[in-house]
Write an enzyme that holds these catalytic residues in place. Structure first.
Site, PDB file in Angstrom:
ATOM      1  N   HIS A  31     -25.749  10.072  26.260  1.00 11.54           N
ATOM      2  CA  HIS A  31     -26.360   8.970  27.005  1.00 11.54           C
ATOM      3  C   HIS A  31     -27.508   8.365  26.189  1.00 11.54           C
ATOM      4  O   HIS A  31     -27.715   7.147  26.177  1.00 11.54           O
ATOM      5  CB  HIS A  31     -26.895   9.460  28.352  1.00 11.54           C
ATOM      6  CG  HIS A  31     -25.870   9.516  29.437  1.00 11.54           C
ATOM      7  ND1 HIS A  31     -25.024   8.466  29.722  1.00 11.54           N
ATOM      8  CD2 HIS A  31     -25.566  10.488  30.336  1.00 11.54           C
ATOM      9  CE1 HIS A  31     -24.244   8.786  30.749  1.00 11.54           C
ATOM     10  NE2 HIS A  31     -24.549  10.011  31.131  1.00 11.54           N
ATOM     11  N   HIS A  69     -19.137   7.186  37.536  1.00  6.38           N
ATOM     12  CA  HIS A  69     -18.525   8.459  37.143  1.00  6.38           C
ATOM     13  C   HIS A  69     -17.022   8.461  37.427  1.00  6.38           C
ATOM     14  O   HIS A  69     -16.296   9.315  36.890  1.00  6.38           O
ATOM     15  CB  HIS A  69     -19.185   9.618  37.881  1.00  6.38           C
ATOM     16  CG  HIS A  69     -20.640   9.784  37.558  1.00  6.38           C
ATOM     17  ND1 HIS A  69     -21.625   9.107  38.237  1.00  6.38           N
ATOM     18  CD2 HIS A  69     -21.265  10.535  36.620  1.00  6.38           C
ATOM     19  CE1 HIS A  69     -22.801   9.450  37.726  1.00  6.38           C
ATOM     20  NE2 HIS A  69     -22.612  10.306  36.757  1.00  6.38           N
ATOM     21  N   HIS A  74     -22.720  15.646  26.599  1.00  5.05           N
ATOM     22  CA  HIS A  74     -22.651  14.498  27.495  1.00  5.05           C
ATOM     23  C   HIS A  74     -24.034  13.863  27.670  1.00  5.05           C
ATOM     24  O   HIS A  74     -24.206  12.650  27.501  1.00  5.05           O
ATOM     25  CB  HIS A  74     -22.094  14.948  28.850  1.00  5.05           C
ATOM     26  CG  HIS A  74     -22.076  13.888  29.902  1.00  5.05           C
ATOM     27  ND1 HIS A  74     -20.909  13.266  30.315  1.00  5.05           N
ATOM     28  CD2 HIS A  74     -23.070  13.315  30.645  1.00  5.05           C
ATOM     29  CE1 HIS A  74     -21.193  12.374  31.255  1.00  5.05           C
ATOM     30  NE2 HIS A  74     -22.496  12.397  31.474  1.00  5.05           N
ATOM     31  N   GLU A  75     -25.018  14.686  28.007  1.00  5.36           N
ATOM     32  CA  GLU A  75     -26.349  14.138  28.308  1.00  5.36           C
ATOM     33  C   GLU A  75     -27.003  13.517  27.075  1.00  5.36           C
ATOM     34  O   GLU A  75     -27.583  12.433  27.141  1.00  5.36           O
ATOM     35  CB  GLU A  75     -27.250  15.225  28.903  1.00  5.36           C
ATOM     36  CG  GLU A  75     -26.796  15.760  30.249  1.00  5.36           C
ATOM     37  CD  GLU A  75     -26.505  14.665  31.268  1.00  5.36           C
ATOM     38  OE1 GLU A  75     -27.146  13.596  31.207  1.00  5.36           O
ATOM     39  OE2 GLU A  75     -25.614  14.866  32.103  1.00  5.36           O
ATOM     40  N   GLU A 116     -20.563   6.085  30.995  1.00  5.48           N
ATOM     41  CA  GLU A 116     -20.230   7.456  31.388  1.00  5.48           C
ATOM     42  C   GLU A 116     -19.102   8.035  30.544  1.00  5.48           C
ATOM     43  O   GLU A 116     -19.146   9.189  30.118  1.00  5.48           O
ATOM     44  CB  GLU A 116     -19.846   7.507  32.871  1.00  5.48           C
ATOM     45  CG  GLU A 116     -20.994   7.802  33.805  1.00  5.48           C
ATOM     46  CD  GLU A 116     -21.628   9.157  33.518  1.00  5.48           C
ATOM     47  OE1 GLU A 116     -20.925  10.172  33.480  1.00  5.48           O
ATOM     48  OE2 GLU A 116     -22.847   9.190  33.323  1.00  5.48           O
TER      49      GLU A 116
END
Length: 545
Positions: free
Chosen positions: A365, A447, A361-362, A385
């Site tokens: 980004h 989110h 996920h990170e 997101e």
């Protein structure tokens, strides 16, 4: 609009396109084979933009720059551009030019709806704009405000861009890019530049989650580590003197630092004497570092092996991890300013936030910031997101780790109560996320508006209704009462990646995401394909029509 574009020799352009097409596959867009190829295609796209000024909302005082080029297996190119007006950046003025192998313009993806034409003389001083931004964000203005043209909120207008810094309510650092109307000091957009796993204060929603389990350990390569969530995993490390550093030379020198409770962006290098890292529990600080490094490795491999993307920025360079951020910190975040991921150790709701899907996920980004650069506010923020959830999920599936099997749950490994942070099959199960699009999508936390695209992706991958996948039970409804048949996760992910890299722009909203992902499906599979029809059906099923 007048633009001077250098002449590109036919032989050079043909050679460039041939190299790009040979490198590309039907599965995904691919960057040019060389800087020369990139320059040739970019010049051709600039020429097309100059020749179709009305299409791209060009006009007097504007200039365009190509910032990325992709090519499909068929020779179709996608050139991403940014624009200036009277030498001022136009925020929301970015667009993508699509051309066939012969250079014919196929179309343009953009959010800008009218040609910028504004006075470049502000009525509001830079100092007043900084004060307005600081007051609105409850943060401290940083540096010197700069004039820009703000086009993300509708009619283009002159604005001051102010950078602010502070802390979010859960202790996450905050760095916002704030635009302030240069005529009346009104804040127009306040976009967060630190992109987190969860909204501040989020807690995993308790739901029954049953996993298949296993204890198979991966074979040792250069070294190994006993992780918190993924069992014993292989690690590539760097020998420095008589000790090993948790730095992977095979993946762009990606490395992991120990912040040891600090809140900076650089800590102490993780070192080990025998190249066997961690003990699988939180009693050894190296255990969380193993998870972070392993998650980074799996994310690197997923993007490279699936899409030919080498590193987050596609430049072969690694990012870095920071573990043990602050005390009882229950979040994780990506920051472009340090090109790094940062992970907390958790507290009452979460254990250390270093699981596979969180790492994916990170890092995703970062991929978003280097491609569509979706503004982290409003509907584009929700799409930002969701992109991280989608690819974090795919990283987890792709890793095929017996201790953390692939699923459509976000953060299930780090939850202390047996639930998950988000549920892609029915996002509202977390108590806050949206299952279906409505006008609320522009105003809720990113989110939670991400739930719309997460739900779309699950339906596109697996279809509606009840099913069990890898030991996890799902039951995905539709907002229009339809029945959706999935096309498989791999095809759905390729369509989303194509949309992100070749069609989305910084201001893409949900209605545009539908159109642009349909274009991506056309690129990959054709406009009469089963995949194209499934994309349309899945968007309708989440009320994006």
């Amino acid at each position: 609009m007048r633009r001077r574009v250098g002449v590109v020799a036919a032989a050079v352009l043909t050679s460039a396109l041939t190299a790009m097409v040979q490198q590309a596959s039907a599965a995904s867009p691919t960057p040019p084979a060389s800087p020369q190829a990139r320059s040739a295609v970019a010049a051709r796209a600039l020429s097309a933009a100059a020749s179709h000024a009305g299409t791209v909302h060009g006009g007097a005082g504007q200039a365009f720059s190509a910032v990325d080029v992709q090519a499909d297996h068929s020779g179709i190119t996608h050139t991403r551009m940014v624009r200036t007006y009277q030498n001022l950046p136009v925020l929301g003025g970015d667009f993508v030019v699509h051309q066939d192998a012969q250079g014919n313009l196929l179309g343009v993806d953009q959010s800008l709806s009218q040609t910028p034409s504004v006075s470049t003389t502000p009525d509001v001083s830079a100092a007043k704009a900084a004060k307005s931004a600081a007051k609105a964000t409850h943060e401290t203005a940083q540096g010197t405000p700069a004039l820009v043209v703000e086009a993300r909120t509708g009619t283009p207008r002159l604005a001051w861009q102010v950078e602010t810094a502070g802390r979010q309510s859960d202790g996450t650092p905050s760095r916002k890019s704030v635009t302030v109307d240069a005529s009346n000091a009104k804040v127009l957009v306040a976009a967060e530049q630190v992109w987190t796993l969860a909204a501040p204060g989020s807690k995993p929603k308790t739901n029954s989650v049953t996993h298949a389990s296993g204890k198979a350990a991966a074979p040792q390569v250069a070294g190994d580590g006993r992780s918190l969530y993924s069992g014993t995993v292989p690690l590539q490390t760097t020998l420095s003197g008589s000790t090993y550093q948790l730095k992977d030379p095979t993946r762009g020198n990606t490395y992991t630092d120990n912040l040891n409770g600090g809140t900076g962006s650089n800590g102490n290098p993780m070192t080990d004497a025998d190249n066997h890292w961690g003990n699988g529990t939180t009693s050894d600080p190296a255990s969380a570092a193993v998870d972070a490094q392993y998650g980074t490795n799996q994310t690197w491999d997923y993007y490279k092996n699936t899409y030919g993307r080498t590193g987050i920025a596609n430049d072969g360079k690694g990012s870095h991890n920071n573990v043990h951020y602050s005390r009882n910190y229950e979040n994780a975040f990506w920051s472009d300013s340090c090109f790094c991921m940062t992970y907390g150790d958790g507290g009452s709701s979460f254990t250390p936030l270093v699981s596979l899907d969180v790492a994916g996920h990170e890092m995703s980004h970062g991929v978003t910031s280097r491609t569509a650069n979706l503004t982290y506010s409003g509907e584009s923020g929700g799409l930002n997101e969701a992109t991280s959830d989608i690819f974090g999920t795919n990283v987890e599936f792709n890793a095929a780790n017996a201790n953390d099997v692939g699923d459509y749950l976000i953060g299930e490994e780090i939850s202390r109560n047996g639930g998950a942070l988000r549920y892609m099959d029915k996002p509202s199960k977390d108590g806050a996320s949206l299952d279906c699009w409505s006008s609320r999508a522009a105003s809720v936390d990113v989110h939670y508006s991400s739930g719309i695209a997460n739900h779309f992706f699950y339906l596109l991958s697996e279809g509606s209704g009840a099913k069990t996948i890898n030991g996890v039970s799902y039951n995905s409804p539709t907002c229009n009462g339809s029945t959706v048949t999935g096309i498989g996760r791999a095809a759905a992910a390729k369509i989303w990646y194509q949309a992100l890299t070749a069609h989305f722009t910084s201001s893409t909203k949900y209605a545009q995401a539908r159109t642009q992902s349909l274009a991506a499906a056309t690129d990959l599979y054709g406009s009469t394909s089963t995949q194209y029809k499934a994309v349309a059906a899945a968007w309708s099923a989440v009320s994006v029509n």
